[in-house]
Every structure is written in structure tokens, then in C-alpha cells.
Motif scaffolding. Structure first.
Motif, PDB file in Angstrom:
ATOM      1  N   UNK A 217      18.216  -0.738   9.954  1.00 30.90           N
ATOM      2  CA  UNK A 217      18.830  -1.646   8.983  1.00 30.90           C
ATOM      3  C   UNK A 217      20.348  -1.678   9.184  1.00 30.90           C
ATOM      4  N   UNK A 218      20.948  -0.502   9.397  1.00 29.12           N
ATOM      5  CA  UNK A 218      22.398  -0.450   9.638  1.00 29.12           C
ATOM      6  C   UNK A 218      22.744  -1.120  10.969  1.00 29.12           C
ATOM      7  N   UNK A 219      21.908  -0.878  11.961  1.00 34.32           N
ATOM      8  CA  UNK A 219      22.131  -1.473  13.281  1.00 34.32           C
ATOM      9  C   UNK A 219      22.071  -2.999  13.196  1.00 34.32           C
ATOM     10  N   UNK A 220      21.115  -3.492  12.445  1.00 36.97           N
ATOM     11  CA  UNK A 220      20.967  -4.938  12.287  1.00 36.97           C
ATOM     12  C   UNK A 220      22.156  -5.534  11.519  1.00 36.97           C
ATOM     13  N   UNK A 221      22.569  -4.875  10.457  1.00 40.29           N
ATOM     14  CA  UNK A 221      23.702  -5.362   9.666  1.00 40.29           C
ATOM     15  C   UNK A 221      24.977  -5.422  10.501  1.00 40.29           C
ATOM     16  N   UNK A 222      25.176  -4.421  11.366  1.00 35.56           N
ATOM     17  CA  UNK A 222      26.345  -4.430  12.255  1.00 35.56           C
ATOM     18  C   UNK A 222      26.279  -5.625  13.211  1.00 35.56           C
ATOM     19  N   UNK A 223      25.078  -5.903  13.691  1.00 36.50           N
ATOM     20  CA  UNK A 223      24.888  -7.014  14.615  1.00 36.50           C
ATOM     21  C   UNK A 223      25.186  -8.356  13.929  1.00 36.50           C
ATOM     22  N   UNK A 248      21.161 -22.501  -0.239  1.00 32.84           N
ATOM     23  CA  UNK A 248      19.932 -21.763   0.050  1.00 32.84           C
ATOM     24  C   UNK A 248      18.854 -22.107  -0.967  1.00 32.84           C
ATOM     25  N   UNK A 249      17.618 -21.897  -0.583  1.00 33.11           N
ATOM     26  CA  UNK A 249      16.496 -22.164  -1.474  1.00 33.11           C
ATOM     27  C   UNK A 249      16.062 -20.929  -2.247  1.00 33.11           C
ATOM     28  N   UNK A 250      16.635 -19.771  -1.913  1.00 37.27           N
ATOM     29  CA  UNK A 250      16.348 -18.553  -2.669  1.00 37.27           C
ATOM     30  C   UNK A 250      17.491 -17.572  -2.477  1.00 37.27           C
ATOM     31  N   UNK A 251      17.707 -16.717  -3.496  1.00 36.79           N
ATOM     32  CA  UNK A 251      18.794 -15.759  -3.441  1.00 36.79           C
ATOM     33  C   UNK A 251      18.425 -14.506  -2.651  1.00 36.79           C
ATOM     34  N   UNK A 252      19.388 -13.623  -2.481  1.00 34.96           N
ATOM     35  CA  UNK A 252      19.173 -12.395  -1.722  1.00 34.96           C
ATOM     36  C   UNK A 252      18.320 -11.408  -2.515  1.00 34.96           C
ATOM     37  N   UNK A 258      17.926  -9.210   5.332  1.00 32.95           N
ATOM     38  CA  UNK A 258      18.312  -9.298   6.743  1.00 32.95           C
ATOM     39  C   UNK A 258      18.985 -10.630   7.098  1.00 32.95           C
ATOM     40  N   UNK A 259      18.833 -11.675   6.272  1.00 35.21           N
ATOM     41  CA  UNK A 259      19.454 -12.967   6.600  1.00 35.21           C
ATOM     42  C   UNK A 259      20.601 -13.300   5.645  1.00 35.21           C
ATOM     43  N   UNK A 270      17.781 -15.246  10.276  1.00 40.93           N
ATOM     44  CA  UNK A 270      16.352 -15.257   9.942  1.00 40.93           C
ATOM     45  C   UNK A 270      15.507 -15.548  11.174  1.00 40.93           C
ATOM     46  N   UNK A 271      15.970 -16.482  11.999  1.00 39.52           N
ATOM     47  CA  UNK A 271      15.221 -16.846  13.211  1.00 39.52           C
ATOM     48  C   UNK A 271      15.164 -15.677  14.186  1.00 39.52           C
ATOM     49  N   UNK A 272      16.326 -15.043  14.416  1.00 44.82           N
ATOM     50  CA  UNK A 272      16.387 -13.932  15.368  1.00 44.82           C
ATOM     51  C   UNK A 272      15.621 -12.728  14.828  1.00 44.82           C
ATOM     52  N   UNK A 273      15.643 -12.536  13.502  1.00 43.67           N
ATOM     53  CA  UNK A 273      14.909 -11.425  12.891  1.00 43.67           C
ATOM     54  C   UNK A 273      13.410 -11.550  13.183  1.00 43.67           C
TER      55      UNK A 273
END
Length: 628
Positions: A217-223, A248-252, A258-259, A270-273
Motif C-alpha cells: 500500500x505504501x509502495x503504491x501510494x509512493x508510485x 467523481x461518481x463516488x468519494x474515497x 488506491x485511486x 484505477x486502470x493501472x491498479x
């Protein structure tokens, strides 16, 4: 039926002339139609000034049988009689069409609903008793009595009702299904979409990674931070920036974190995830199921995208899973691997510390060499795939193939709307509000074929500051900033969207906004035009109709004839095809209505170029050909 009981045969004839004037009926057919009607009326001693009554309604098929018997007695041949039956069928269909429109406008029962209620009253039985006697579902019969129209699978049940009440064959079917090509055929096989069958099978065998470690999760957030921040620490390609948006159509939430980055939605993330979770999930998949067989702890790092061996195996598996088709998803994955490992500005190539996250047996000796190898292979593979041509594992136009094959595909949508109008709930309240919302939604997509996201986020404000607004002359327009479009970096980058809504829809807009929208949840809290009838809220975020696309799928499956259901994007295909069939070669016009690039439209609708252009030329030269 009191609202239409005063319609005379002369007025009916004028209605048919109007259809000719509108181009809905060929002018060449009008003399034969009128001749057939005059003969039919003479057969029963009825004048043109008489009201239609049941002659072309409940008693039509009995009267048609009597008329055919008279023609046979006169010695008319089979082709003459068949032509007369076809012509009279058009008059009967027009009466049914007018009855439906009048019933919906005056809030009366539809012809089909009225007939069923009359039959039920005559038999002096209950809904449950009649359903049991006929052998159909009680809930189905109750729904019809309340105003619902039968779907194509209901033909056998309607046939049993006709036999039960000793009605002429097709008398109920004629009231339930409007147009000739709109009428069901009992032996017609259900539309089969190979992609949907394969998808249904694949969804039972999911392989995406579902558990993500804190370290990943941290690695992804850094990316994501690297791809979105204004001044990144690492090198980044100028076109490699990921845009953020608050549209956006929905909140976090904990499920879609991740998006999002600093409260802003990141569409590309979202696409890359999805690509990442699919690849890492395959790494965790058991070997006997075609996966790499690694443990869940071993796959929690982006460093795997630099393993040429694993990337190669995964792409081969994806192709095999798609019935040996090299589809767009495989091509996109190859592009992602190449961008992550680019020698100068690839994220992984600049993050050698990620090497430690791989299992020791899979760690490359030299990180830079591993990234270079993965980049070179992925870039070459993508190039070769493009040269060879990418196949479609999914044929997006397949569900509406029969609609697109019509001379005017928009006619099928007009029929769909006609059926929806006739299903107006007589109970009023929330059910009627949902009906009005759905009707406006389908009409709006026919007029302005926007993508699902844009429809969900469409707003209206009384002070005309929303996306949907009214001009001083009473016309309605839709304006949307270019940043709100999926193709904001493509066709939409040079212009905002500001297009008129077809005048036929204006009345529906005003009725919905003033009468029906206030009945739906959150109408006083948000400015969105289309609202859900159910509670789709999440904490701190209300009003967006998240399931709009599913609703469109349901409506098209029920009302768009011979269609297994399509989403909002299907309307773009219908409108694009209808435009190019009416005006072959009008690529600029089609691109404008779809708010897309001309080259993109040409690529998607290339199949229309030869045949329809040829038909268009023949139409232009009809007068000369007629003399041949």
C-alpha cells in the motif's frame, strides 16, 4: 379506452398521411393502404365518418378473418390476399400505436392493460385464480394488470390467455407488441454474445489479488504520488503525468483508496491498479490453474513488473484465456511494462531498492539490466502486436447488431421509448417518478449520447449554472467542461461540450425537473439531474446514481427489441451508425455529436463505408434507375 374512442376512420387516414409526410411510411404505399381500408370498411358497411370502435382493436382479427373469407369467395389469389392482410395490419398497428400514446398522455390504462382488466372482470375471478387456470405466474399477470408490458419470453403465456378466453389468435399479442419487426417469434433463438458467455465463465474463476499488505500500500501510494505531483523527485516523461479531478461518481473509501491522492480522484490509477492486481493475482495463482504458484507474501511488490520471464508467462496465459485472442488488454499491459522500465524515466528503473521486495530466488543480480531487458522485450512485443493487428475479444456492437442493421437504427430506440411510455404506472408517486426519470434518461442519451460518467455527473441548477441549462428562447442545452471527459487529452482537449438537446426532449426535461425529480431521494441535497430511487449513499457523499449503467442495461434488455441489454455506450454506437447511414461520409458530424475525433469515429465505423455509401448513391440516382 374512452380517451381514444372518438377517433374516426377519416381521422385515422389523416394520421397515416402525416406518417407519410414525416417519412415514416413510404409515399408510394399510401394509395394501396387507403384502397385496402375502403374495401375493408365496405365489407362491414362502415363509413369513414364512423368511430373506429372495436373494428380495428379487440375484434380486428375476427373481422380480418371474415374479410379474407369474402376475398376468397370472390376468387382472389393468395398473393392478393396476403398483400391485403399486410396492408390492414399496418392500419391496426397505427391504431394500437395511437391508443398507447393517448393512454400514456391522459394517464389511462394502455390497450393491453385495459383488455386484460376487462377480461378479468368478465370472468369474475381473482388474479390468482386466473393465473392458476391459465398456467402463468401470478406476479406476472398482476404486473400486466398494473401496466407492465410483456417481455419477448411471454409469448407462450399470452397465447394461453388467448386460448383461455377463446380470443382470435394474436389479438393480445397485437396489443402487447407494437411494430411488425418488434413482434416476438416463438421459435427465435435468444441472442448469444460469445464474449458475455466467456466473461460469465471467467468471473467464476477470479484471480485478482484481493489482500494487499501495508508495505505494498505504501509502495503504491509512493508510485501514485510520483505520477501526480507537480515537481517529482524522480525523472518523469512529460506525457506520463496522471491527472487528478474532483469530478467523481463516488468519494474515497477504504475500498477505493488506491485511486485517490490527497482527496483527488486519479482515473489512470484505477486502470493501472486493475492491471497490477491481475498480474500479482496470477503470480499467486496455483500452478495447476496456470499461475506462477507463489505465496501471497511473495507477490506484494511492483518489482515483479521488471521480471521479463514472469511478464512473458502472464501475457501468454492471458491470450490463452481469451480463446487465443491478442486483445487490447494484452497490448495495454505490454505498454505498462515498457513505461515502468524505461531506461531514462521509468519508475522502476529509478527504484533499485524495490529489488529487495522480491523473493531471493527471483532477485536479479543487476537491477538496471533486469529493467532494461524487460523494457526492450515489452517495447518490441507491443510493436509486433500492433503490426500483426489486435483482435477484439469483445465485439462491442454484437448485442445491438440487429438494431444497427436497420436502415435507421434510431427507429428501434423510438420503438423502445414508445413501449416505455405505454408502461406508465397508474399508481403515481415514486413509481411514476422512476418511470419519468428512466424515460428522460433514454431520450437524453438518444439526443446527446454521452458516456456513463458524464450522465451520472450531469447537473441542473435553477439559476442555469448547471450542465443542463435553458436558454432565453426556451431551448435546452448541455455544457460540460473538457476536463470532465474521458478523452480530455484527445478530442475534448480543444473544446468544451456545448450542444443542444433535441426539442422533442424539452417537455420531458421540464416535467421531470418540476414534478418528478423532487420525489426522488436527495433531490434537495444535490444538483445531479439523474437520481437513484434507492439509498446508494456512502458517508459524506450522497446523490450520485452509481448504478445508472446497470439501469440502462435493464431498460434496454426489457424494451429494446431483440437486445440482451446494453450500457450507455451502446447508444453512442446507435447514434453514430444512424448518423452515418443517413449521411454517409459525414464523419465530422458524427464526431461532433459523439464529441470525439474524426479518426476515432472512422476507425470504429469503418464497416459503414462501402455498403452504406453505395446505398446512398443508389438512393440519389433512384429516379434514373426507376426508368430502367
Amino acid at each position: 379506452m374512452s380517451a381514444v374512442s372518438t377517433l374516426t376512420f377519416r381521422e385515422l387516414s389523416e394520421k397515416m398521411q402525416q406518417r407519410v409526410a414525416n417519412g415514416e411510411t413510404p409515399a408510394s404505399a399510401l394509395p394501396n393502404l387507403k384502397s385496402a381500408l375502403r374495401a375493408f370498411l365496405a365489407n362491414f358497411g362502415v363509413s369513414e365518418e364512423s368511430t373506429i370502435g372495436s373494428l380495428l382493436r379487440r375484434s380486428y382479427y375476427r373481422n380480418l378473418r371474415l374479410h379474407v373469407e369474402k376475398l376468397q369467395a370472390e376468387g382472389r389469389d393468395k398473393s392478393y390476399i396476403a398483400n391485403r392482410k399486410s396492408l390492414m395490419g399496418k392500419w391496426c398497428s397505427l391504431v394500437t400505436h395511437l391508443d398507447r400514446i393517448e393512454a400514456a398522455a391522459s394517464n389511462c390504462m394502455s390497450p393491453f392493460q385495459s383488455a386484460l382488466n376487462e377480461l378479468l372482470t368478465q370472468t369474475q375471478t381473482t388474479v390468482a385464480g386466473l393465473a392458476r387456470a391459465v398456467g402463468i405466474s401470478k406476479s406476472t399477470l398482476a404486473g400486466w394488470l398494473k401496466g407492465a408490458l410483456p417481455n419477448p419470453r411471454a409469448v407462450p403465456s399470452l397465447k394461453r390467455l388467448e386460448r383461455f378466453f377463446a380470443l382470435e389468435s394474436n389479438s393480445l399479442l397485437n396489443m402487447a407488441y407494437e411494430r411488425q419487426y418488434f413482434r416476438p417469434v416463438e421459435t427465435a433463438p435468444a441472442t448469444v454474445i460469445p464474449y458475455r458467455e466467456r466473461l460469465a465463465k471467467a468471473t467464476k474463476d477470479t484471480y485478482r489479488l484481493k489482500q494487499v499488505s501495508d508495505s505494498f500500500a505504501r509502495e503504491w501510494s509512493d508510485f501514485v504520488m510520483h505520477k501526480t505531483e507537480k515537481l517529482p523527485e524522480l525523472r518523469r516523461y512529460s506525457r506520463g503525468v496522471w491527472v487528478t479531478t474532483d469530478l467523481v461518481t463516488e468519494g474515497e473509501t477504504d475500498r477505493n483508496w488506491y485511486c485517490f491522492m490527497k482527496g483527488k480522484y486519479v482515473p489512470t490509477a484505477k486502470i493501472v491498479w486493475i492491471h497490477a492486481m491481475s498480474f500479482l493475482g496470477w503470480l499467486n495463482r496455483a500452478r495447476e490453474l496456470g499461475g506462477a504458484g507463489l505465496s501471497i507474501d511473495e507477490v506484494q511488490t511492483l518489482a515483479w513488473f521488471s521480471s521479463k520471464r514472469m511478464v512473458h508467462r502472464y501475457m501468454n496465459w492471458r491470450i490463452e484465456r481469451a480463446d487465443d485472442k491478442v486483445h487490447g488488454g494484452v497490448l495495454d499491459f505490454a505498454g505498462l511494462v515498457a513505461s515502468l522500465n524505461h531506461p531514462q524515466h521509468g519508475y522502476l528503473a529509478q527504484m533499485p531498492e524495490l529489488r529487495e521486495g522480491l523473493p531471493e530466488s527471483h532477485r536479479p543480480q543487476v537491477w538496471k539490466d533486469a529493467c532494461q531487458e524487460a523494457y526492450a522485450w515489452a517495447a518490441e512485443t507491443k510493436k509486433n502486436l500492433l503490426v500483426a493487428g489486435v483482435e477484439h475479444s469483445r465485439e462491442p456492437m454484437a448485442p445491438i447488431k440487429k438494431v444497427l442493421e436497420l436502415d435507421d437504427p434510431l427507429e428501434a430506440v423510438a420503438d423502445m421509448i414508445s413501449r416505455m411510455k405505454s408502461c406508465r404506472p397508474a399508481t403515481g408517486g415514486a413509481y411514476e417518478a422512476i418511470w419519468a426519470r428512466d424515460l428522460l434518461l433514454i431520450k437524453m442519451m438518444a439526443s446527446n449520447p454521452l458516456r456513463a460518467k458524464n450522465m451520472k455527473l450531469l447537473t441542473y441548477c435553477a439559476d442555469n449554472t448547471g450542465n443542463l441549462y435553458r436558454r432565453p428562447d426556451g431551448s435546452w442545452f448541455i455544457r460540460i467542461e473538457k476536463r470532465a471527459f474521458k478523452n480530455a487529452k484527445g478530442a475534448a482537449k480543444s473544446r468544451d461540450y456545448d450542444m443542444p438537446v433535441n426539442h422533442v426532449v424539452w417537455g420531458d426535461i421540464e416535467r421531470y425537473l418540476n414534478v418528478y425529480r423532487p420525489m426522488l431521494p436527495d433531490a434537495d441535497k444535490v444538483d445531479f439531474v439523474f437520481l437513484s430511487s434507492t439509498d446508494e449513499k456512502q458517508e459524506g457523499y450522497v446523490g450520485v446514481w452509481k448504478s445508472l449503467n446497470r439501469r440502462v442495461f435493464y431498460l434496454t434488455r426489457r424494451y429494446l427489441w431483440d437486445c440482451p441489454g446494453i450500457g450507455t455506450h451502446g447508444f453512442r454506437y446507435i447514434i453514430g451508425t444512424a448518423t452515418l447511414k443517413k449521411a454517409p461520409g459525414a464523419w465530422d458530424a458524427a464526431a461532433a455529436v459523439l464529441h470525439d475525433e474524426v479518426d476515432t469515429v472512422k476507425a470504429h465505423y469503418a464497416h459503414l463505408r462501402p455498403s452504406d455509401s453505395g446505398s446512398f448513391v443508389h438512393m440519389l440516382l433512384d429516379s434514373a434507375f426507376a426508368r430502367m
